[in-house]
Design a protein around this motif. Structure first.
Motif, PDB file in Angstrom:
ATOM      1  N   ALA A  25       0.828  -1.205   0.000  1.00 22.89           N
ATOM      2  CA  ALA A  25       0.000   0.000   0.000  1.00 22.89           C
ATOM      3  C   ALA A  25       0.862   1.254   0.000  1.00 22.89           C
ATOM      4  O   ALA A  25       0.557   2.240  -0.690  1.00 22.89           O
ATOM      5  N   ARG A  26       1.952   1.244   0.774  1.00 20.88           N
ATOM      6  CA  ARG A  26       2.869   2.393   0.768  1.00 20.88           C
ATOM      7  C   ARG A  26       3.462   2.603  -0.623  1.00 20.88           C
ATOM      8  O   ARG A  26       3.571   3.736  -1.111  1.00 20.88           O
ATOM      9  N   ALA A  27       3.835   1.512  -1.283  1.00 19.47           N
ATOM     10  CA  ALA A  27       4.385   1.623  -2.638  1.00 19.47           C
ATOM     11  C   ALA A  27       3.335   2.147  -3.608  1.00 19.47           C
ATOM     12  O   ALA A  27       3.658   2.930  -4.516  1.00 19.47           O
ATOM     13  N   ALA A  28       2.072   1.737  -3.424  1.00 25.12           N
ATOM     14  CA  ALA A  28       1.003   2.218  -4.303  1.00 25.12           C
ATOM     15  C   ALA A  28       0.821   3.721  -4.147  1.00 25.12           C
ATOM     16  O   ALA A  28       0.633   4.445  -5.138  1.00 25.12           O
ATOM     17  N   LEU A  29       0.862   4.227  -2.922  1.00 24.55           N
ATOM     18  CA  LEU A  29       0.759   5.671  -2.715  1.00 24.55           C
ATOM     19  C   LEU A  29       1.941   6.388  -3.359  1.00 24.55           C
ATOM     20  O   LEU A  29       1.777   7.433  -4.004  1.00 24.55           O
ATOM     21  N   VAL A 225      -3.904  15.316  -0.176  1.00 25.78           N
ATOM     22  CA  VAL A 225      -3.503  14.149   0.603  1.00 25.78           C
ATOM     23  C   VAL A 225      -3.994  12.886  -0.091  1.00 25.78           C
ATOM     24  O   VAL A 225      -3.329  11.845  -0.066  1.00 25.78           O
ATOM     25  N   ASP A 226      -5.150  12.991  -0.741  1.00 22.00           N
ATOM     26  CA  ASP A 226      -5.649  11.907  -1.585  1.00 22.00           C
ATOM     27  C   ASP A 226      -4.870  11.954  -2.897  1.00 22.00           C
ATOM     28  O   ASP A 226      -5.063  12.849  -3.725  1.00 22.00           O
ATOM     29  N   VAL A 227      -3.986  10.987  -3.094  1.00 24.19           N
ATOM     30  CA  VAL A 227      -3.114  11.028  -4.263  1.00 24.19           C
ATOM     31  C   VAL A 227      -3.827  10.588  -5.535  1.00 24.19           C
ATOM     32  O   VAL A 227      -3.340  10.836  -6.643  1.00 24.19           O
ATOM     33  N   VAL A 228      -4.977   9.938  -5.405  1.00 23.10           N
ATOM     34  CA  VAL A 228      -5.746   9.513  -6.576  1.00 23.10           C
ATOM     35  C   VAL A 228      -6.691  10.624  -7.020  1.00 23.10           C
ATOM     36  O   VAL A 228      -6.788  10.937  -8.206  1.00 23.10           O
ATOM     37  N   THR A 270      -9.061   6.857   5.110  1.00 25.88           N
ATOM     38  CA  THR A 270      -8.753   8.081   5.846  1.00 25.88           C
ATOM     39  C   THR A 270      -8.145   9.162   4.964  1.00 25.88           C
ATOM     40  O   THR A 270      -8.158  10.335   5.334  1.00 25.88           O
ATOM     41  N   ARG A 271      -7.621   8.803   3.781  1.00 24.17           N
ATOM     42  CA  ARG A 271      -7.080   9.806   2.854  1.00 24.17           C
ATOM     43  C   ARG A 271      -7.999  10.068   1.663  1.00 24.17           C
ATOM     44  O   ARG A 271      -7.622  10.788   0.743  1.00 24.17           O
ATOM     45  N   ASP A 272      -9.168   9.514   1.673  1.00 26.58           N
ATOM     46  CA  ASP A 272     -10.120   9.648   0.566  1.00 26.58           C
ATOM     47  C   ASP A 272     -10.742  11.048   0.574  1.00 26.58           C
ATOM     48  O   ASP A 272     -11.270  11.491   1.601  1.00 26.58           O
ATOM     49  N   LEU A 273     -10.706  11.726  -0.563  1.00 28.24           N
ATOM     50  CA  LEU A 273     -11.349  13.029  -0.661  1.00 28.24           C
ATOM     51  C   LEU A 273     -12.832  12.922  -0.334  1.00 28.24           C
ATOM     52  O   LEU A 273     -13.435  13.861   0.185  1.00 28.24           O
ATOM     53  N   PHE A 274     -13.439  11.767  -0.625  1.00 29.39           N
ATOM     54  CA  PHE A 274     -14.869  11.556  -0.393  1.00 29.39           C
ATOM     55  C   PHE A 274     -15.150  10.911   0.968  1.00 29.39           C
ATOM     56  O   PHE A 274     -16.244  10.383   1.175  1.00 29.39           O
ATOM     57  N   PHE A 297     -10.701   2.475   5.765  1.00 26.26           N
ATOM     58  CA  PHE A 297      -9.393   1.839   5.719  1.00 26.26           C
ATOM     59  C   PHE A 297      -8.282   2.863   5.941  1.00 26.26           C
ATOM     60  O   PHE A 297      -8.313   3.963   5.392  1.00 26.26           O
ATOM     61  N   GLU A 298      -7.299   2.467   6.713  1.00 26.61           N
ATOM     62  CA  GLU A 298      -6.174   3.327   7.042  1.00 26.61           C
ATOM     63  C   GLU A 298      -5.426   3.789   5.791  1.00 26.61           C
ATOM     64  O   GLU A 298      -5.014   2.965   4.947  1.00 26.61           O
ATOM     65  N   ALA A 299      -5.291   5.114   5.642  1.00 23.75           N
ATOM     66  CA  ALA A 299      -4.474   5.759   4.601  1.00 23.75           C
ATOM     67  C   ALA A 299      -4.943   5.472   3.179  1.00 23.75           C
ATOM     68  O   ALA A 299      -4.255   5.847   2.228  1.00 23.75           O
ATOM     69  N   MET A 300      -6.091   4.837   3.019  1.00 26.99           N
ATOM     70  CA  MET A 300      -6.551   4.488   1.676  1.00 26.99           C
ATOM     71  C   MET A 300      -7.063   5.731   0.961  1.00 26.99           C
ATOM     72  O   MET A 300      -7.874   6.482   1.500  1.00 26.99           O
ATOM     73  N   PRO A 301      -6.600   5.969  -0.275  1.00 24.48           N
ATOM     74  CA  PRO A 301      -7.121   7.074  -1.064  1.00 24.48           C
ATOM     75  C   PRO A 301      -8.399   6.668  -1.786  1.00 24.48           C
ATOM     76  O   PRO A 301      -8.885   5.538  -1.624  1.00 24.48           O
ATOM     77  N   HIS A 302      -8.917   7.561  -2.595  1.00 27.06           N
ATOM     78  CA  HIS A 302     -10.144   7.284  -3.335  1.00 27.06           C
ATOM     79  C   HIS A 302      -9.948   6.087  -4.259  1.00 27.06           C
ATOM     80  O   HIS A 302      -8.981   6.016  -5.015  1.00 27.06           O
ATOM     81  N   GLY A 303     -10.868   5.129  -4.169  1.00 33.47           N
ATOM     82  CA  GLY A 303     -10.828   3.979  -5.066  1.00 33.47           C
ATOM     83  C   GLY A 303      -9.912   2.862  -4.637  1.00 33.47           C
ATOM     84  O   GLY A 303      -9.793   1.854  -5.342  1.00 33.47           O
TER      85      GLY A 303
END
Length: 330
Positions: A25-29, A225-228, A270-274, A297-303
């Protein structure tokens, strides 16, 4: 001179990727961020809502990328797919290659900021979901602006739901939507309810785009913060609304009377814009007496993290578990 709006002044600082998530997940971000900390997706600028030709060019340019991304997620999903056309409504109907439950169905509304994600991406999504849930999937290739603004997509949703009802009991149907598809899914079920049709067995809302006014807290706190999805989608909202009030419940289902909707699973990160969309929708459903469960989900961005992390696997397992829990054998 007017006083600034009350709030917290946050100094410019790098927001690290937390060690509380998996290495994958860190690598995906990290793949979404330049060496200097800039979010790559923030470089994309949406056309003006009145620039319809610009939107059509962007749709054409984005379609291949969307299709490739969803096809990668679908992988070698063992499901056959056929396209059904009902007047103006297009549905991609996917059936597991073997071992599926023919009685039951998943009616899916794809994401894509209310503008993108149809066509081949929608077909690939149908295959993926049919294989995941081992049942028939009806993926609604709903019409999009600029040529087909609101309420065309919701009309397609109602037509697709009626089509599913012609082949399955309402108690054997689960409706799901991701991002923009979450908006269309809820707006569709509100029309279904008001028309006196039976409700499905369940509803899955993955980071739903249910408030087009963008008034929630996370539109400020998770910006960049949401990288997606690093910033506002207001241009696509205005394009979709075509002059209608964004706060209208048909456009922003968060503001609708939600009583009578089926049991619902909601997901965000927690990082999702939505994130605010999702947690506010969860509370609104609970206040309306709807059984609703929320997964953040912890640190998960949108999608999500891209589909190939332990967190993405856990999310798929939660959705599959919820769908199975909706079925009754009577």
């Amino acid at each position: 001179m007017t006083d600034p709006e009350p709030g917290v002044l946050r100094p410019h600082a790098r927001v690290p990727f937390p060690r509380s998530i998996s290495d994958a997940a860190r690598a995906a971000l990290a793949r979404h961020v330049d060496a200097d900390g800039g979010v790559r997706n923030a470089a994309h600028v949406l056309p003006d809502p009145l620039d319809h030709d610009g939107w059509r060019r962007l749709q054409q340019a984005a379609s291949a990328g969307y299709a490739a991304a969803v096809a990668q997620l679908a992988g070698e999903a063992q499901a056959a797919v056929e396209t059904v056309t009902l007047g103006d409504t297009v549905i991609h109907r996917a059936t597991p290659a073997q071992g599926g439950d023919a009685r039951r169905a998943y009616l899916d509304f794809h994401g894509g900021a209310l503008v993108f994600g149809g066509g081949e991406a929608c077909r690939a999504g149908a295959r993926m979901l049919a294989a995941q849930h081992r049942l028939r999937c009806y993926a609604v290739d709903y019409r999009t602006p600029p040529d087909h603004p609101y309420p065309a997509a919701v009309e397609d949703g109602v037509a697709a739901y009626r089509h599913a009802l012609a082949h399955h009991r309402a108690a054997d149907i689960v409706v799901g939507g991701r991002s923009a598809g979450g908006n269309i899914a809820v707006a569709t079920l509100l029309r279904v309810r008001d028309a006196g049709l039976p409700m499905p067995a369940g509803l899955v809302l993955l980071s739903p785009q249910v408030d087009l006014t963008e008034t929630g807290d996370s539109f400020a706190t998770n910006r960049l913060v949401d990288v997606v999805l690093p910033g506002s989608l207001m241009p696509s909202h205005l394009l979709y609304a075509a002059g209608a009030d964004l706060a209208d419940p048909g456009l922003s289902p968060l503001f609708a009377a939600l009583d009578g909707l089926p049991a619902t699973l909601l997901q965000s990160g927690t990082r999702d814009l939505f994130l605010s969309n999702t947690v506010r929708m969860h509370r609104a459903l609970r206040r309306a007496g709807v059984a609703a469960e929320l997964h953040v989900f912890e640190a998960m961005p949108h999608g999500g993290f891209g589909g190939d992390t332990p967190e993405d696997d856990e999310l798929r397992d939660e959705v599959s578990r919820f769908v199975r829990s909706c079925w009754r054998d009577d």
